[in-house]
Write an enzyme that holds these catalytic residues in place. Sequence first.
Site: not given
Ligand code: GRF
Length: 177
Positions: A13-14, A61, A87-88, A103, A105, A132, A140-141, A170
């Site tokens: 969705s993002n 990895r 994935r990290i 990214n 988050h 964020s 990480l983050d 977001e």
């Molecule tokens: C979102 O909340 C994003 O911030 C997090 O994982 C979720 C992914 O949702 N890292 P989508 O795949 O963008 O719908």
Amino acid sequence: MKRYVILISGRGSNMESLLDAGLPGTCAAVISNRPDAAGLAGAATRGILTAVIDHRDFAAREEFDAALAAEIERHAPDLVLLAGFMRILGDAFVRRFEGRMLNIHPSLLPAFPGVRTHAQALAAGVRLHGCSVHFVTPALDGGPIVAQAAVPVQANDDEASLAGRVLAEEHLLYPRV
Ligand code: GRF
């Protein structure tokens, strides 16, 4: 005009909010580490080239990271946008794209890195939660924060209700960044 690549693992969705925002740039590809990511269909519907680098095809990895980096470089992007990419990534990969990889988050970093951020926020009893956008570094983050959106926690919130209101923010924040 910037060229960008979006990395996803799931729903996307993002990714859709970025593709639908009319950004002054070109999405060169959407790349998933999971062949069953629902977001791949959303990208294809919008006429965006998609690729899958399945992490299960690699023993280590570093091998996955190298294949992913090669796929990204094929599209010569200015920016790499992680959008629900789960994935990290190893230090060598991160360094290669550092300064041009972002990214999103779902928390007000530095609070609640990692997963289940909404459950973490509810358990901690914070009154303000949110999301964020940050540069990706090996921590990480933990990279420099570019922008945040705050979401008040309501008394009757559960994980799903809070996640829904954060996700709406977001979808506004990432395209703006
Ligand atoms: C979102 O909340 C994003 O911030 C997090 O994982 C979720 C992914 O949702 N890292 P989508 O795949 O963008 O719908």
